[in-house]
Design a protein around this motif. Sequence first.
Motif, PDB file in Angstrom:
ATOM      1  N   GLY A  28       0.818  -1.207   0.000  1.00 30.63           N
ATOM      2  CA  GLY A  28       0.000   0.000   0.000  1.00 30.63           C
ATOM      3  C   GLY A  28       0.853   1.258   0.000  1.00 30.63           C
ATOM      4  O   GLY A  28       0.359   2.356  -0.203  1.00 30.63           O
ATOM      5  N   THR A  86      -6.722  -3.163   8.575  1.00 32.63           N
ATOM      6  CA  THR A  86      -6.253  -3.699   7.290  1.00 32.63           C
ATOM      7  C   THR A  86      -4.734  -3.748   7.246  1.00 32.63           C
ATOM      8  O   THR A  86      -4.055  -3.080   8.037  1.00 32.63           O
ATOM      9  N   ILE A  87      -4.201  -4.516   6.282  1.00 33.09           N
ATOM     10  CA  ILE A  87      -2.750  -4.597   6.114  1.00 33.09           C
ATOM     11  C   ILE A  87      -2.178  -3.234   5.736  1.00 33.09           C
ATOM     12  O   ILE A  87      -1.092  -2.859   6.190  1.00 33.09           O
ATOM     13  N   GLU A  88      -2.933  -2.438   4.943  1.00 32.25           N
ATOM     14  CA  GLU A  88      -2.429  -1.101   4.596  1.00 32.25           C
ATOM     15  C   GLU A  88      -2.229  -0.263   5.855  1.00 32.25           C
ATOM     16  O   GLU A  88      -1.250   0.474   5.985  1.00 32.25           O
ATOM     17  N   GLU A  89      -3.184  -0.389   6.787  1.00 35.48           N
ATOM     18  CA  GLU A  89      -3.097   0.402   8.017  1.00 35.48           C
ATOM     19  C   GLU A  89      -1.903  -0.042   8.844  1.00 35.48           C
ATOM     20  O   GLU A  89      -1.172   0.781   9.406  1.00 35.48           O
ATOM     21  N   PRO A 124      -4.413   6.065   2.164  1.00 34.66           N
ATOM     22  CA  PRO A 124      -5.610   5.209   2.216  1.00 34.66           C
ATOM     23  C   PRO A 124      -5.317   3.862   2.881  1.00 34.66           C
ATOM     24  O   PRO A 124      -4.303   3.232   2.580  1.00 34.66           O
ATOM     25  N   ILE A 125      -6.180   3.447   3.797  1.00 33.51           N
ATOM     26  CA  ILE A 125      -5.971   2.174   4.497  1.00 33.51           C
ATOM     27  C   ILE A 125      -7.049   1.156   4.134  1.00 33.51           C
ATOM     28  O   ILE A 125      -7.145   0.109   4.769  1.00 33.51           O
ATOM     29  N   SER A 136      -9.758  -4.113   3.422  1.00 34.31           N
ATOM     30  CA  SER A 136      -8.498  -3.861   2.718  1.00 34.31           C
ATOM     31  C   SER A 136      -8.733  -3.793   1.224  1.00 34.31           C
ATOM     32  O   SER A 136      -9.568  -4.515   0.683  1.00 34.31           O
ATOM     33  N   TYR A 158      -6.239  -4.615  -0.607  1.00 30.83           N
ATOM     34  CA  TYR A 158      -5.198  -5.552  -1.042  1.00 30.83           C
ATOM     35  C   TYR A 158      -5.537  -6.998  -0.675  1.00 30.83           C
ATOM     36  O   TYR A 158      -5.835  -7.817  -1.515  1.00 30.83           O
ATOM     37  N   THR A 183      -8.454  -9.431   5.726  1.00 28.10           N
ATOM     38  CA  THR A 183      -7.860  -9.560   7.050  1.00 28.10           C
ATOM     39  C   THR A 183      -8.327 -10.835   7.731  1.00 28.10           C
ATOM     40  O   THR A 183      -9.517 -11.120   7.774  1.00 28.10           O
TER      41      THR A 183
END
Lengths: 404, 105
Positions: free
Chosen positions: A194, A242-245, B68-69, B89, B91, B94
């Motif tokens: 991300g 989330t993984i992005e977070e 962005p998360i 997500s 991507y 989770t």
Amino acid sequence: MHSPSSSQRLEGYLRSDHRKGIRNYVVVAYLVECAHHVAREIVDGFRGQPVHLIGFGGCYPNAYADRMMHSLCTHPNVGGVLLLSLGCESFNRRRLADAIAATGRPVNTIVIQQNYGTRKSIEAGRAWVEQALKQIADVPRVALAVNELIVGTVCGGSDATSGIAANPAVGRAFDLLVENGAATIFEETGEMIGLEDVMSARAVTPELGRELKMSVEKAARYYKVMGHASFAPGNAEGGLTTIEEKSIGAYCKSGDSPISGLIKPGDVPRHGGLYLLDVVPDGEVRFGFPNINDNAEIAELIACGSHLILFTTGRGSVVGSAISPVIKICANPETYERMSDDMDINAGKILRLEATVDDVGREIYDKVLQVVSGVPSCSEELGHQEFVLTYKSFEPIGPSCLPA
Amino acid sequence: MEAQQNSKKLLQIHKNDNVVIVVTSIRAGDHEVIDGRDITFTQEIGIGHKVAARQIKAGEKVYKCGVPIGSAKEDIPVGAHIHLHNLKSDYISTYTRDSDHAFAK
């Protein structure tokens, strides 16, 4: 530039490759799980003394594990090595022993099958370690400058406070270390998912930027095949969704310095700057998760020459490591209150609005110098020496990864 | 969103964020002013968790630290707790202990 609060002279143990150690350990290394018990029994005879246990459990050959063991056994914090072989495993014990001997370190190999079994091997091993400790006691101690240090960072047992308190503070400490000429290493490309574009823009050359981006894309592909990201249920309980977070939090440990290179396990930075360690295997997905736990990552940071590790946590990890001291930075003020014995730095002060990120960054920098000077970190004092090494496979880094 | 700067419980990390972070645990019954609205929390929200700083529409990106998360799974009203139930997500999904385990299927 920030200078240490105490202008004490730092010293290191001088090794034949001119690197300097901040500790002087005898390492006892098993070369297959079948030799693990004997190795542990030898180490247990030296409780409280500078003797550490590492090893590789696999019976089948693996170039990565081989390289890791070579890097670890010739790490500047290591003064001498005892190798424990069962006898029939495939690890090339002679080549490892020769490589260690070539550095001038005392080394000995005990093959359990040739040494009359468990009891005799333990006795022989303890006797050898006893004399090795005496032998390495007179390794020359010489002046050590901050620009000779390599410092790695990892996060574990993260919650959402890690990313807003401890990790930005480590980022500040990293900036101070880089300003003073040290090499710093951050890792876990799976936790840059991300952020590949943001990170690439910090590379010292556009070619390196492309390599950084490709390393994150590789991680994303790898984790997709594995079925889930570098994300444990405790992360979600701690407020990460989330993984992005999680990535953002992990990423801010790198600070604001330009990124000088991309390395893989066993590559040692040759000059100061900030480096990304690519921990995700190359090629098709094999052997399972890139790193089965935090200690697998710590071992890789140490194989890249890290003298010590800055470990941030929110939920409250307790681990240390063999070979290099681990400094714990706790982001969550509630966790700190529960587990302060395990924590070197209380970054939770930032959330309580009692300290700024800069304040804690300087505190971490000073703690690094203190631990370098010989003061044990909390996990060191408590006897933590976790170590894990599993199967992986890597291609060598490309020419764009380390621009001169 | 000026009100949040006076809050000891909620922290906005980046000016572009549409979430604020809980820095001191929120208890049921606590009041906070968010985006000009008086919000009364009906549940406990722990340190590190996220609360909507404004109304977020389904499909809209959620921003934290200016990055962005993930995307909102549903319309999220201002002051609502943002977590697995309303954010996903972009991507990789989770995994939680309550998720169906891949090996158990």
